[in-house]
Each structure stands twice: as C-alpha cells, then as structure tokens.
Design an enzyme around this catalytic site. Sequence first.
Site, PDB file in Angstrom:
ATOM      1  N   GLU A   1       0.889  -1.067   0.201  1.00 55.27           N
ATOM      2  CA  GLU A   1       0.148  -0.099   0.002  1.00 55.27           C
ATOM      3  C   GLU A   1       0.635   1.268  -0.013  1.00 55.27           C
ATOM      4  O   GLU A   1       0.751   2.377  -0.309  1.00 55.27           O
ATOM      5  CB  GLU A   1      -1.057  -0.033   1.197  1.00 55.27           C
ATOM      6  CG  GLU A   1      -0.284  -0.254   2.492  1.00 55.27           C
ATOM      7  CD  GLU A   1      -0.496  -1.876   2.698  1.00 55.27           C
ATOM      8  OE1 GLU A   1      -0.914  -2.082   3.896  1.00 55.27           O
ATOM      9  OE2 GLU A   1      -0.104  -2.609   2.130  1.00 55.27           O
TER      10      GLU A   1
ATOM     11  N   ASP B   1      19.136  15.356 -33.212  1.00 52.76           N
ATOM     12  CA  ASP B   1      19.873  15.975 -34.378  1.00 52.76           C
ATOM     13  C   ASP B   1      21.509  16.541 -34.165  1.00 52.76           C
ATOM     14  O   ASP B   1      21.754  16.548 -32.943  1.00 52.76           O
ATOM     15  CB  ASP B   1      19.143  17.412 -34.876  1.00 52.76           C
ATOM     16  CG  ASP B   1      19.515  17.788 -36.198  1.00 52.76           C
ATOM     17  OD1 ASP B   1      20.462  17.237 -36.567  1.00 52.76           O
ATOM     18  OD2 ASP B   1      18.803  18.627 -36.707  1.00 52.76           O
TER      19      ASP B   1
ATOM     20  N   ASN C   1       1.558  -5.287   9.570  1.00 53.39           N
ATOM     21  CA  ASN C   1       1.730  -4.825   8.324  1.00 53.39           C
ATOM     22  C   ASN C   1       1.718  -3.329   8.298  1.00 53.39           C
ATOM     23  O   ASN C   1       2.407  -2.638   7.600  1.00 53.39           O
ATOM     24  CB  ASN C   1       0.431  -5.104   7.437  1.00 53.39           C
ATOM     25  CG  ASN C   1       0.480  -5.101   5.849  1.00 53.39           C
ATOM     26  OD1 ASN C   1       1.449  -5.599   5.252  1.00 53.39           O
ATOM     27  ND2 ASN C   1      -0.364  -4.475   5.355  1.00 53.39           N
TER      28      ASN C   1
ATOM     29  N   ASP D   1       4.890  -1.072   6.909  1.00 54.96           N
ATOM     30  CA  ASP D   1       4.581   0.011   6.083  1.00 54.96           C
ATOM     31  C   ASP D   1       5.206   1.486   6.403  1.00 54.96           C
ATOM     32  O   ASP D   1       5.808   1.983   5.539  1.00 54.96           O
ATOM     33  CB  ASP D   1       3.038   0.288   6.005  1.00 54.96           C
ATOM     34  CG  ASP D   1       2.270  -0.737   5.211  1.00 54.96           C
ATOM     35  OD1 ASP D   1       2.968  -1.513   4.390  1.00 54.96           O
ATOM     36  OD2 ASP D   1       1.263  -0.578   5.448  1.00 54.96           O
TER      37      ASP D   1
END
Length: 939
Positions: free
Chosen positions: A342, A385, A753, A757
Amino acid sequence: MSSVPESGSAAGPGRHINAGAPPATVTPFPGTGTGTSAMVAPAGDRTSTASASGTGPTALQTLRALDSGPRGLLETEAEIRLGRTGENVLPARRPVPWPRRFARSLRDPFTSVLLCLGLVSALVSAWGTACVILTLVAVSCLLRSAEEHRADRSTAALRELVATTATVVRRVSDDAAPREREVPVADLVPGDVIRLRPGDLVPADVRLLRGDGLTVHQPALTGESAPVAKQALDVPDPVLSGAGPFAEPQWCFQGSSVTSGSGTAVIVATGGETRFAAAHDGRAGHRGASAFDRSVQGISWTLIRFMLLTPPLVLMANAALRGRGLETLPFAVAVAVGLTPEMLPVIVTTTLARGAARLARTSGVIVKRLPALHDLGAVDVLCLDKTGTLTEDRPVVAGATDGTDRSDPDVLRWAAVSALWTLQLADLPAADALDEAVLDAAEECGPPTSGEVDPEAYEGVAVLPFDPVRRVATAVVRRPDRLGVHTLVTKGAVEAVLDRCAVDREERDRLLALADRKAETGLRLVAVARADRAARSGAYTPADERGLTFLGLVALRDVPAPSAAEALGVLARRGVSVKVLTGDHPGTAARVCTELGLRPEGPAGPDDVVTAELVDTLSDTELVRVADRATVFARCTPEHKARIVSALRAGGHTTGFLGDGVNDLPALHAADVGICPRNAVDVAREAADVVLAEKDLTAIDRAVLAGRRSSGSIATYLRITLSSNLGNVIAMLTAGLMLPFLPMLPAQVLVQNLCFDAAQLAFAFDRPAASVLRRPTVLRPRDFLRFITGFGLLNAAADLATFGVLALALHNASGDGGEAAFHAGWFTENLLTQALVMVLLRTGRTAAERRAGGPLRTAATGLAAVGVVLPLTPLGPMLGMSALPPLYYLLLGSVLGLYAVGLTAARRRYERRHLPEADRAGEEGAAYVRDGKGEPVGP
C-alpha cells in the site's frame, strides 16, 4: 496584410472597416455562441447584421468590443482585467483542492482493493479488522496526498524556471508610447495586443491585426499535420466563415504554434474560455501510459488478481479441512491485506519528487512530468540532431563556388545579402547560426572590388523566412540606384532551390551530382539563387519563388563539439545507443559521426546511412527492423523523425528525443521522453518532459543517472516488500491449515503490516547500488514475479521453521495462554525477518555499501525493536499476545542466523545469474564517486 494601424486609437482610419457598427453586436465566431464569443460580445446580444450575413465582425469591431486598440492596454487596466477573468491557465493546470486530491488517491488499485476489504470486514461485524484496514487506507491516502501536494508545488516551481512567456504591447499611461515586453502567459487578459513569432505558442484565442507570411501548426485542434496559412482580414470571407472558425485565416487559437512568419494579434479569450479548453476539457496534451506506468500497472494487477483469489481460497480450505465457516473471513481478509504494497504510490511519488528536485538543484535540469524521471533511467535509445549537440552551434564556411565548381566570392556575398535581411526583417526568436556564419565569412572576404556584389548597397524590402516545409529562405531587396526593380535572393537546401530555378532536367541533374560529390566529403551545402522582378507594393509569398537563376553553392563545415566524443562514450557504457536524425546530406552526417566515433551503420552494413527516401518505401514493420540497426538517418523531415522514433518504441526500446525547434515537435511527442534545452523555442519547451540548462550530452547523462537512481530505489522497494509479503502470506496460509487455531489474529496481521509500511518509507531515501547506474532500469513484471517467488519461498521456510521453535519453547503451555504466546512469537519473528530482508536483500552492492548506514538501516533497526518490545508492552495483551520464555529468543536467534546465511547465498546466486559480468566485476573494486553531500554521481 491588414490595414489596422500599429499605433493610434481603435477608431483610427482604416480601409474596409465599418466604423459605425455598434460594439454591442459583435460576435467573432458566427453561429457558435460558445467559447470565445462570450468574451467578445456582451451577454445580452449575440446576433447582429454582420453575424447574420455570415461575415462576422471586422478587426476594429473586435477591438471595440474588447475596449482595446492596436496600441495595447494600459498596465493598470490589464491588472484589473486579470483580477476579473483570472489567470490564463487551463482548468487542468489549476491547483487541485485537498479533498479532491484525497478522493483521487482512492482510485489507486491497491487502495481501492483495501477499501473493499475493509467494507467487507465491517459487513460481517469484524470491527477490529475493519478499523485497522480503514486506518491503513486513510494513512496511505493522507501520505500520498501530502507527497503529491509537495511534488506538485516543486514541479510548479520548476516549471516557473522554464515558464512560457509572450510578447505583449502595453502602455503605462494614455499618452505614453506603447512598449513591448515579455510577460508570463498566465498574466495575459482579453484585449491584450501580442506579437507572434516563429516557435511561439499561441497563448490564447486571438484575432490577427497584422500578419506577414504567418503559418501555424494546429493538429491539437483540427488533426491536420500540415501548417495552415493565416492572415489579417478586416472583413472575413463569407465562404471561409461557413467552414468553421478554424478555417478562418484571421483567427488563431490556443493549442496551436507559429511555424513561420510573424504577426500582431488581439486576445479575445483566455483560460477556460478558449476553444482549446472547451474542446479538450483539460485532457489535451496528456500522453498515453509511459514505460514506467505500464510496468507498475503490470505488477500491480498481477498482485491484485492474487489478492482477490486469497480470501475465497482461505475460506474454502478452512471449511474443508477444519470445518470453519465465516468466522475465518477476517483472517482471510487480513492475509489478503498482507500482500498489498500500500505504500507503493507514496514511495513512487516521494522518490521521483526528490530525484527531480536534486537534479534541478545540482544540474539545472528541469523534470516537468515526474514519471519521465523513471523513463529517463529506462532510456536505451537517444535520438537527436547533430547540430548544436554533436557539433558546435555555428558552422564554418569552407568556400563558395559557382555552378561549375569554381571559386566565386559573389555567391557568398549574395548569400550574405539574404542572410543579413533575413536576420533584420524576419523577427526570428533567435539568430540563425547558418546566417551568422555566412555573414562572418563575407566580412572576412574584405570589401568587394569593382564589378563584384556589394551587400551593403542593398536595402531590405521583405523576407520569407525559412521553414522546414519549403526548406528555403528568401529576402527581397532593392538598390537605391535601380528604381522599379526588386531582387529576390533565395538560399536553402540544394534540391529545394533547384526546384525553384529555371533549369532543364539535364542541368538540374548535373548540379545535384556536383552537390552530392561535395556533400560526400562531409560538407553542408547551401544553394543560392536570385531573380529581378518589377517593384510592387503588395506582399511577397512563396509563389514568387519561381523562375530563379542559380548562382552557386556555399559549403559549410561542422565543427564537432569538444565534449561530444567523450559524452557519446559515456552514454555507450551506460547502455544508451545514440541515433542521429538529421535533415543534412548523408555524407555530411556520416563524416561528423565518424569523427566522433559514432560509427554510422544501416540495414546494408557499416557506413550505410539511411535516407528519408528509403524510410518512405518501408512499411511500419520493416522500419522497426531498420531503425533498430541503423545509426544515422539523413534528409529527415519532422514527420520522418516522429515515424522513426515511433518505430523504435514499437521495437521495444524506451526512447528519448532531444530537440529544440518547431520541426522537432512531432518527435518530441512521439518519444517516451521529450528533451529540449532551456533556450529552445516556446512550443518545444512546452512539449518536452525534461528541460536542460544547455544543449549538452553531458547534461543528458546526468539526467539519465538521476532517473536510474530513482528507478533503482523503487525497484528495490518492490523486490524486498513483495518477497517478504509473499513469504508471510504463504506461511500464514500453511499454518492456518496445520494448526487448530488461527496462527495470527486479524488485528495482529494488520498491526504487523502497519509497522512494516512505516519502515518502508525509508526506501524513498535509499541510495541505489552502483550497478543500477550502469544500464537502463526497466521494471519487468515477469522478472519481478520470479524474484519475489524465489525469495518469498525462502522467507516462508524461515517462518515455518519458527513453528518448530515455538513448539519446543511452548510445549508446556496450553489453552489461551499458549495461543497468545504463539501469536507473540510469530509476530516477533515476522518483523525480525522483514528487518533482515530490508538490510540484506539489496542486490548488486559492494560490501562497503551494505555496511554503510542510512535511512534504510535505521528503519530496519526500528522495525526489529518494535517486533521484540511490543509484545512485552501493555499493548501486547490488548492485541492478544503474551510474554515469551527466554528459550524462544535463543532458538529464534539460531533460526534467524540460518535464514541470514541462506538469504545471502540466494542473493549471490541471483546476482551471478542476472547481473552482467561487467557489473559484478566493477562492484568489487570500482570507486563510487559522490558529490559533496554524499550523493552518488556515477560509478
């Protein structure tokens, strides 16, 4: 040309102007009633005799309706109007409010899936799971909104450094003379009088008051690729009026650009009131998905499919093997959440924004579109170029010859006549380097003798400037002692000039063969021709460039740029191949490239330069093969350049194109990354994704390195995060089927989690490995899935080994106390293994780099500390965890030690198989050069 005067009041005399028309009845676009008409006519009256007859308003009526005049607005009046109408900015460019930015964050696929999972949890009354998931969603959206807001502010500040300006005519008081000055396009208001020159963007919807050979490019409005001629008509043509406003020559619209000529115009609509804003609704100019976007989307949707399959699989497996029902749904949802990276949107935005800001600060390179920074790192083909990049901006005249190849100074002097008055009268945004070289050479020739051409004896009358379609420039001059005669002096590409000369086919072929022989020696050739015509007062047009007398050829030599050869070598070592797309003769292009060590190669072999004529004969599929092998493409028009770039992209390359002129616009749009120098024309700067401080390959190399650093950090985040997440999910699924209770409670999974994170934010500040800088960075979904599967299985093995440790350490525990201790033990082990992965699974690094400190090591240390301490705090029992016996920590240390050894061995095996030999060798002893702040600047 219009008869509206350059000075004087709006009521001044003028031919074909109906001075008696009331201003309240002006409708500039008859029959439309939308967009610009609202800015010119009062709201109460949109019909008139003029509009009913299909002719529209005259120029003077338009000025009156806008309460303006050819002398421009007063400065004070312009400020008042700006406050009333707002800035001349398209709606899409306006700042995005915080609520809309937050809501837009919910459209991210991972965030959307998390939100759905949270709502599902709430529906089954799993309030704890739902609250944690929704907290994750809110934190992710807030972080992403904050980073996007910061990135937008930084990008806006960077854009100000290359902001497009317009030349406006204004006065400080009623009796003051009008004065031209440059102002930001955003400050323009209806009624402003502006000047238009080649390379300018048309900054708003305007009505022409004067025009001199003006042509505009308006494909964004009409889809037409060819430039369209514009002129100032006092009385609109009823036939053209019926064809729509874009066909009327007196109107120019925002979204178009000036190809050639010049003009004076009055602004009739700005910002959201323009035709461009109405037609495109803020979406114009948006590119399709970039290489970076496609890569991230491929990885994201693969993970999302797996996430959506996980809950039903968990439910069915638990129902079949353990007889559990919907009570396992929160756990199944938590497992799916465990797969979700996430923080990906936040990491991507932060990493790219930091990279762009550092690049601007250290190298003066402006990244206008953040994903373009990644695309720079992925570029493996750079098209450009040669003039001004591989060679000096100004060529050197090598000689001038007549049609028999004999030296003739008069040919150079006639070319100087054309160059002098082109520079004087064409109102060009910048002096042409070729004209300046011709004038310098003519001055070095000394004063002409009797019977020779004297450039100073001629006076300029008019000029038809060079444009990439005609490929010639013509100056109309006269001598005071030759009354009634005007002389047209034309110079340009040999074929284009000969097409305008009165020569038969045999003579034309002879002269072309002569030019080819000279060009094959590496010289650039400019043909010169002239014709005497009866003097006239009317405007000259390209139709007058006929029946000319051929005079001869001016040969110029390009001088290679001092840093070009070294920069080409550096780019080659970085894995970036350079392809030259030029309008010059094949021999000229080949010689310069050979001198610089850029070996020309084509479909037939080395030294075979591909010409535009060959490109025209190839199908798109054939061109993909030719473009992949060839190095130099000569005689290219703007359309050829765009087609070649598109062919390279179709062949799987990530392409960058460096250009600075109007003729480079199609190729800038066609490339993955459009690049231009800061002194490029306005339309090129607006189209480019990256703006360089100067037209220098060294600056491009620095930009490529910055892109690879940012991409390397993002790729490291994805590898480490996804492999760790996948390992945890596999272990939890396996344990859920083996144990009589859930291996972790949903809240514990989600808190774990959330901790991971927070630690992952350090990836945005990580320094990439030196090997990342040595080759293009490409996020390949298949390679990522192979990586995360292999290392994810290793992580799962460590998790499952922890089961044995927990069984041994907790063999005397029973009941709820045993479950709580098991949950605490696995929670601690998961965070510790994730911290180990963050430190050890950073591939392609020297031992010194791995030992170095930094945000990532600090974050990993903090994550490990949370894993050990949290179950021992009062928060542990609240989450269903209890204290663990000392024996567990001793045994866990052994498992983690074995896991670290296995992880290191697997990483080295991966590097041997996937990193190039040169990178692995270079890692062992290469010095890693850093700037004064410790940032890597190259291996």
